[in-house]
Design a protein around this motif. Structure first.
Motif, PDB file in Angstrom:
ATOM      1  N   ALA A  89      21.952 106.952 154.019  1.00  0.00           N
ATOM      2  CA  ALA A  89      21.635 106.738 152.599  1.00  0.00           C
ATOM      3  C   ALA A  89      20.632 105.594 152.450  1.00  0.00           C
ATOM      4  CB  ALA A  89      22.917 106.444 151.821  1.00  0.00           C
ATOM      5  N   GLU A  96      41.529 101.759 153.681  1.00  0.00           N
ATOM      6  CA  GLU A  96      40.494 102.799 153.641  1.00  0.00           C
ATOM      7  C   GLU A  96      41.010 104.037 152.916  1.00  0.00           C
ATOM      8  OE1 GLU A  96      37.269 102.329 154.622  1.00  0.00           O
ATOM      9  OE2 GLU A  96      37.954 100.286 154.984  1.00  0.00           O
ATOM     10  N   TRP A 102      40.833 103.380 149.363  1.00  0.00           N
ATOM     11  CA  TRP A 102      39.468 103.323 148.805  1.00  0.00           C
ATOM     12  C   TRP A 102      39.203 104.604 148.021  1.00  0.00           C
ATOM     13  CZ3 TRP A 102      35.116 100.869 147.612  1.00  0.00           C
ATOM     14  CH2 TRP A 102      34.746  99.705 148.267  1.00  0.00           C
ATOM     15  N   ARG A 103      39.662 105.687 148.622  1.00  0.00           N
ATOM     16  CA  ARG A 103      39.420 106.983 148.014  1.00  0.00           C
ATOM     17  C   ARG A 103      40.096 107.068 146.631  1.00  0.00           C
ATOM     18  NH1 ARG A 103      41.337 111.937 147.580  1.00  0.00           N
ATOM     19  NH2 ARG A 103      39.666 113.475 147.658  1.00  0.00           N
ATOM     20  N   GLY A 122      29.551 106.183 146.596  1.00  0.00           N
ATOM     21  CA  GLY A 122      29.058 105.712 147.892  1.00  0.00           C
ATOM     22  C   GLY A 122      27.530 105.562 147.870  1.00  0.00           C
ATOM     23  N   TRP A 123      26.851 106.555 147.313  1.00  0.00           N
ATOM     24  CA  TRP A 123      25.378 106.483 147.224  1.00  0.00           C
ATOM     25  C   TRP A 123      24.941 105.386 146.252  1.00  0.00           C
ATOM     26  CZ3 TRP A 123      21.243 108.799 149.747  1.00  0.00           C
ATOM     27  CH2 TRP A 123      21.577 109.738 150.710  1.00  0.00           C
ATOM     28  N   ASP A 159      34.030 117.193 153.413  1.00  0.00           N
ATOM     29  CA  ASP A 159      34.841 116.340 152.546  1.00  0.00           C
ATOM     30  C   ASP A 159      34.134 116.017 151.228  1.00  0.00           C
ATOM     31  OD1 ASP A 159      33.017 114.216 153.002  1.00  0.00           O
ATOM     32  OD2 ASP A 159      34.193 113.408 154.650  1.00  0.00           O
ATOM     33  N   PHE A 175      24.293 115.637 150.602  1.00  0.00           N
ATOM     34  CA  PHE A 175      25.605 115.386 151.229  1.00  0.00           C
ATOM     35  C   PHE A 175      26.659 116.374 150.704  1.00  0.00           C
ATOM     36  CE2 PHE A 175      26.066 110.810 153.125  1.00  0.00           C
ATOM     37  CZ  PHE A 175      25.043 111.076 154.010  1.00  0.00           C
ATOM     38  N   ARG A 212      26.760 107.543 157.407  1.00  0.00           N
ATOM     39  CA  ARG A 212      26.474 107.859 155.993  1.00  0.00           C
ATOM     40  C   ARG A 212      25.767 106.681 155.330  1.00  0.00           C
ATOM     41  NH1 ARG A 212      31.581 111.650 154.020  1.00  0.00           N
ATOM     42  NH2 ARG A 212      32.185 112.205 156.133  1.00  0.00           N
ATOM     43  N   TRP A 218      38.043 104.874 144.268  1.00  0.00           N
ATOM     44  CA  TRP A 218      36.799 105.493 143.762  1.00  0.00           C
ATOM     45  C   TRP A 218      37.128 106.544 142.705  1.00  0.00           C
ATOM     46  CZ3 TRP A 218      33.186 102.389 144.246  1.00  0.00           C
ATOM     47  CH2 TRP A 218      32.473 102.047 145.389  1.00  0.00           C
ATOM     48  N   ASN A 261      31.442 110.355 147.024  1.00  0.00           N
ATOM     49  CA  ASN A 261      30.041 110.558 147.370  1.00  0.00           C
ATOM     50  C   ASN A 261      29.098 109.881 146.364  1.00  0.00           C
ATOM     51  OD1 ASN A 261      28.060 111.902 149.142  1.00  0.00           O
ATOM     52  ND2 ASN A 261      27.523 112.963 147.260  1.00  0.00           N
ATOM     53  N   TYR A 297      42.271 101.236 165.434  1.00  0.00           N
ATOM     54  CA  TYR A 297      41.376 101.646 164.349  1.00  0.00           C
ATOM     55  C   TYR A 297      40.527 100.487 163.809  1.00  0.00           C
ATOM     56  CZ  TYR A 297      39.884 103.305 159.740  1.00  0.00           C
ATOM     57  OH  TYR A 297      39.133 103.621 158.626  1.00  0.00           O
ATOM     58  N   LEU A 314      28.806 118.491 153.282  1.00  0.00           N
ATOM     59  CA  LEU A 314      29.995 117.805 153.807  1.00  0.00           C
ATOM     60  C   LEU A 314      31.272 118.608 153.569  1.00  0.00           C
ATOM     61  CD1 LEU A 314      29.542 114.094 152.591  1.00  0.00           C
ATOM     62  CD2 LEU A 314      29.663 114.840 154.986  1.00  0.00           C
ATOM     63  N   TYR A 370      30.001 116.927 158.745  1.00  0.00           N
ATOM     64  CA  TYR A 370      30.691 115.644 158.726  1.00  0.00           C
ATOM     65  C   TYR A 370      29.735 114.606 159.284  1.00  0.00           C
ATOM     66  CZ  TYR A 370      33.937 111.912 160.041  1.00  0.00           C
ATOM     67  OH  TYR A 370      34.557 110.696 160.170  1.00  0.00           O
ATOM     68  N   LEU A 371      29.786 113.391 158.761  1.00  0.00           N
ATOM     69  CA  LEU A 371      29.119 112.238 159.380  1.00  0.00           C
ATOM     70  C   LEU A 371      30.088 111.072 159.357  1.00  0.00           C
ATOM     71  CD1 LEU A 371      25.498 112.090 157.797  1.00  0.00           C
ATOM     72  CD2 LEU A 371      26.091 112.827 160.120  1.00  0.00           C
ATOM     73  N   HIS A 372      29.998 110.237 160.372  1.00  0.00           N
ATOM     74  CA  HIS A 372      30.778 108.998 160.424  1.00  0.00           C
ATOM     75  C   HIS A 372      30.403 108.131 159.211  1.00  0.00           C
ATOM     76  CE1 HIS A 372      31.771 104.918 161.761  1.00  0.00           C
ATOM     77  NE2 HIS A 372      32.647 105.483 162.578  1.00  0.00           N
TER      78      HIS A 372
HETATM   79  C1  LIG Z   1      26.899 107.499 151.038  1.00  0.00           C
HETATM   80  C2  LIG Z   1      28.336 107.841 151.294  1.00  0.00           C
HETATM   81  C3  LIG Z   1      28.840 109.063 150.892  1.00  0.00           C
HETATM   82  C4  LIG Z   1      30.193 109.386 151.119  1.00  0.00           C
HETATM   83  N1  LIG Z   1      30.666 110.605 150.679  1.00  0.00           N
HETATM   84  C5  LIG Z   1      31.982 110.902 150.844  1.00  0.00           C
HETATM   85  C6  LIG Z   1      32.495 112.142 150.363  1.00  0.00           C
HETATM   86  O1  LIG Z   1      31.801 112.977 149.771  1.00  0.00           O
HETATM   87  N2  LIG Z   1      33.821 112.399 150.569  1.00  0.00           N
HETATM   88  C7  LIG Z   1      34.634 111.511 151.224  1.00  0.00           C
HETATM   89  O2  LIG Z   1      35.826 111.811 151.401  1.00  0.00           O
HETATM   90  N3  LIG Z   1      34.166 110.325 151.648  1.00  0.00           N
HETATM   91  C8  LIG Z   1      32.873 109.999 151.487  1.00  0.00           C
HETATM   92  N4  LIG Z   1      32.395 108.796 151.941  1.00  0.00           N
HETATM   93  C9  LIG Z   1      33.363 107.814 152.491  1.00  0.00           C
HETATM   94  C10 LIG Z   1      33.567 107.832 154.009  1.00  0.00           C
HETATM   95  O3  LIG Z   1      32.338 107.865 154.665  1.00  0.00           O
HETATM   96  C11 LIG Z   1      34.421 109.002 154.495  1.00  0.00           C
HETATM   97  O4  LIG Z   1      35.583 109.118 153.727  1.00  0.00           O
HETATM   98  C12 LIG Z   1      34.832 108.803 155.956  1.00  0.00           C
HETATM   99  O5  LIG Z   1      33.684 108.684 156.761  1.00  0.00           O
HETATM  100  C13 LIG Z   1      35.676 109.938 156.429  1.00  0.00           C
HETATM  101  O6  LIG Z   1      35.920 109.854 157.807  1.00  0.00           O
HETATM  102  P1  LIG Z   1      37.385 109.596 158.358  1.00  0.00           P
HETATM  103  O7  LIG Z   1      38.320 110.566 157.747  1.00  0.00           O
HETATM  104  O8  LIG Z   1      37.298 109.563 159.839  1.00  0.00           O
HETATM  105  O9  LIG Z   1      37.668 108.138 157.810  1.00  0.00           O
HETATM  106  P2  LIG Z   1      38.723 107.043 158.279  1.00  0.00           P
HETATM  107  O10 LIG Z   1      37.942 105.829 158.631  1.00  0.00           O
HETATM  108  O11 LIG Z   1      39.653 107.570 159.274  1.00  0.00           O
HETATM  109  O12 LIG Z   1      39.489 106.688 156.929  1.00  0.00           O
HETATM  110  C14 LIG Z   1      40.673 107.385 156.519  1.00  0.00           C
HETATM  111  C15 LIG Z   1      40.470 107.965 155.131  1.00  0.00           C
HETATM  112  O13 LIG Z   1      40.193 106.932 154.198  1.00  0.00           O
HETATM  113  C16 LIG Z   1      39.261 107.383 153.205  1.00  0.00           C
HETATM  114  N5  LIG Z   1      38.045 106.585 153.301  1.00  0.00           N
HETATM  115  C17 LIG Z   1      37.582 105.909 154.368  1.00  0.00           C
HETATM  116  N6  LIG Z   1      36.440 105.244 154.058  1.00  0.00           N
HETATM  117  C18 LIG Z   1      36.189 105.521 152.751  1.00  0.00           C
HETATM  118  C19 LIG Z   1      35.164 105.126 151.830  1.00  0.00           C
HETATM  119  N7  LIG Z   1      34.182 104.299 152.181  1.00  0.00           N
HETATM  120  N8  LIG Z   1      35.217 105.608 150.571  1.00  0.00           N
HETATM  121  C20 LIG Z   1      36.218 106.425 150.184  1.00  0.00           C
HETATM  122  N9  LIG Z   1      37.225 106.813 151.005  1.00  0.00           N
HETATM  123  C21 LIG Z   1      37.208 106.378 152.269  1.00  0.00           C
HETATM  124  C22 LIG Z   1      38.968 108.852 153.538  1.00  0.00           C
HETATM  125  O14 LIG Z   1      39.815 109.681 152.781  1.00  0.00           O
HETATM  126  C23 LIG Z   1      39.278 108.921 155.023  1.00  0.00           C
HETATM  127  O15 LIG Z   1      39.622 110.201 155.464  1.00  0.00           O
HETATM  128  C24 LIG Z   1      31.043 108.455 151.741  1.00  0.00           C
HETATM  129  C25 LIG Z   1      30.522 107.214 152.159  1.00  0.00           C
HETATM  130  C26 LIG Z   1      29.182 106.913 151.945  1.00  0.00           C
HETATM  131  C27 LIG Z   1      28.657 105.597 152.404  1.00  0.00           C
END
Ligand SMILES: Cc1cc2nc3c(=O)[nH]c(=O)nc-3n(C[C@H](O)[C@H](O)[C@H](O)COP(=O)(O)OP(=O)(O)OC[C@H]3O[C@@H](n4cnc5c(N)ncnc54)[C@H](O)[C@@H]3O)c2cc1C
Length: 381
Positions: free
Chosen positions: A150, A77, A80-81, A183-184, A174, A168, A146, A84, A180, A25, A172, A140-142
């Motif tokens: 943005a 990661e 992080w959630r 993040g923005w 999520d 978004f 995102r 936030w 969100n 990862y 989305l 969904y977007l990576h």
């Molecule tokens: C502009 C922008 C908007 C976003 N909006 C959202 C949203 O509405 N909801 C959302 O859940 N995430 C959001 N994210 C954070 C992040 O992009 C996603 O959580 C992540 O892409 C989810 O994919 P994954 O489950 O494969 O993440 P993984 O990389 O597998 O990470 C595991 C888990 O960690 C958490 N996580 C990872 N990165 C972040 C992050 N930067 N911020 C907060 N939590 C994170 C998520 O719960 C995620 O499922 C946003 C990021 C940006 C830059």
């Protein structure tokens, strides 16, 4: 790429990710190989956002397989959630101000061609147009996409970040008020004040494995200015002592009631609350509303299998409930807004232990919060 609509399937996705992808990862997470090749990140966010699986469950499972050192990036990661969420809980006006600003901006941009072209994926930037399509199709977007999306929205297309955040949330699976909005704000340069995120052609090409060419974007731009400073509010997140015998409300971000810290209490009845577009300020797309309905049905069925009395009601039916009730705290966002707007005083909140413990460390930036991650992990593992 298809997201599943049950807790059982979400747990299976988590298990598969831990077994097959977690070890790589931290090395591969920043690559966006496209919607058909998503194994390098967990794609668990739609499930975590709806509470189908939760952060403690994930952290425990990953530590069952690998040491903290091998797992650290992923755990960071996941937390992080939580960070936030806590950050926004301590400054809830960031959310209410965002919605207020959005209302005004929407009126001004209703017929704006650049905005309409952006949300239809008809700009001159191929990668951006692809992400618009991908977002609408897969919901969904990576994470990296995102950030690029943005950044292009704000600094190349010169559109207000508030409209991008709305776009978004609308699409989305999520979509979450804290991750969100913050993040923005972070990309715009108002979350970490004076520090914006600028996408570059080089970075996009590298981390998309050269899937896109001719990326003409603005790579030099000043951060947006924060119009307001928000101070931290005084708020207590303590739980009431006696939890038995009352109605429990479960919102669409806690859809694994039987997993929570409160699972062993004897509630009179469980009401699962559905919040559709009539009661939302940001209108969700059909795909998102359908996804939520399926997850709510899955929660209802699981409770019924355990012979727990439960039913689904619409959020505006809450006004008819006059007796005292508990609610799993829905966190800052549209569900909480509804309760506050309607002054539903008979509802008392109960908070998850991980939030109660972790949110005290959300008063400063994430780098400060990171210092407490070992402490949080030790407490909950
Ligand atoms: C502009 C922008 C908007 C976003 N909006 C959202 C949203 O509405 N909801 C959302 O859940 N995430 C959001 N994210 C954070 C992040 O992009 C996603 O959580 C992540 O892409 C989810 O994919 P994954 O489950 O494969 O993440 P993984 O990389 O597998 O990470 C595991 C888990 O960690 C958490 N996580 C990872 N990165 C972040 C992050 N930067 N911020 C907060 N939590 C994170 C998520 O719960 C995620 O499922 C946003 C990021 C940006 C830059």
């Amino acid at each position: 790429m298809k997201f599943k609509d049950s807790r059982a399937a979400a747990v299976e996705e988590l298990n598969q990710f831990i077994e097959n992808n977690l070890l790589e990862y931290s090395k591969l997470r920043n690559f966006d190989f496209g919607p058909q090749k998503r194994g390098n990140t967990s794609c668990l966010s739609p499930y975590i956002t709806h509470g189908l699986i939760d952060e403690v469950e994930i952290i425990k499972k990953t530590l069952g397989k690998f040491s903290f050192v091998k797992n650290e990036k992923f755990i960071q990661e996941v937390l992080w959630r939580v960070y936030w969420k806590g950050w926004l809980e301590l400054r809830p006006n960031v959310w209410t101000d965002y919605l207020e600003e959005l209302k005004n901006i929407k009126v001004n941009f209703k017929d704006n061609k650049d905005y309409l072209d952006a949300i239809e994926g008809k700009t001159s930037i191929e990668c951006f147009n692809e992400w618009v399509k991908e977002l609408k199709k897969f919901n969904y977007l990576h994470n990296h996409a995102r950030m690029w999306f943005a950044s292009i929205w704000i600094f190349t297309l010169n559109l207000p970040w508030q409209l991008g955040a709305e776009f978004f949330i609308k699409h989305l699976f999520d979509g979450d008020a804290a991750s969100n909005t913050l993040g923005w704000r972070w990309v715009a340069g108002i979350q970490t004040q004076g520090k914006n995120y600028l996408a570059t052609e080089w970075n996009i090409k590298k981390f998309t494995n050269n899937r896109f060419q001719n990326i003409k974007i603005n790579e030099v731009a000043a951060p947006k200015l924060a119009e307001k400073n928000y101070s931290i509010i005084e708020k207590s997140f303590t739980n009431p002592k006696l939890l038995d015998g009352k109605i429990l409300l479960v919102f669409d971000n806690s859809l694994s009631m039987e997993l929570t810290d409160f699972k062993d209490h004897n509630f009179k009845k469980i009401l699962i609350i559905s919040n559709k577009n009539e009661t939302r300020q940001i209108q969700l797309s059909e795909n998102i509303l359908n996804f939520k309905t399926l997850l709510i049905t899955d929660q209802l069925n699981r409770l019924k299998e355990k012979s727990i009395t439960a039913e689904v009601i619409k959020i505006n039916e809450l006004k008819n409930i006059k007796e005292p009730a508990y609610a799993l705290y829905p966190t800052v966002g549209e569900n909480l807004d509804y309760l506050q707007l309607n002054k539903l005083k008979n509802i008392e909140f109960i908070y998850r232990e991980i939030d109660q413990f972790s949110w005290q460390f959300c008063n400063k930036g994430f780098f400060n919060f990171k210092n407490y991650i070992p402490k949080i992990v030790t407490k909950f593992n």
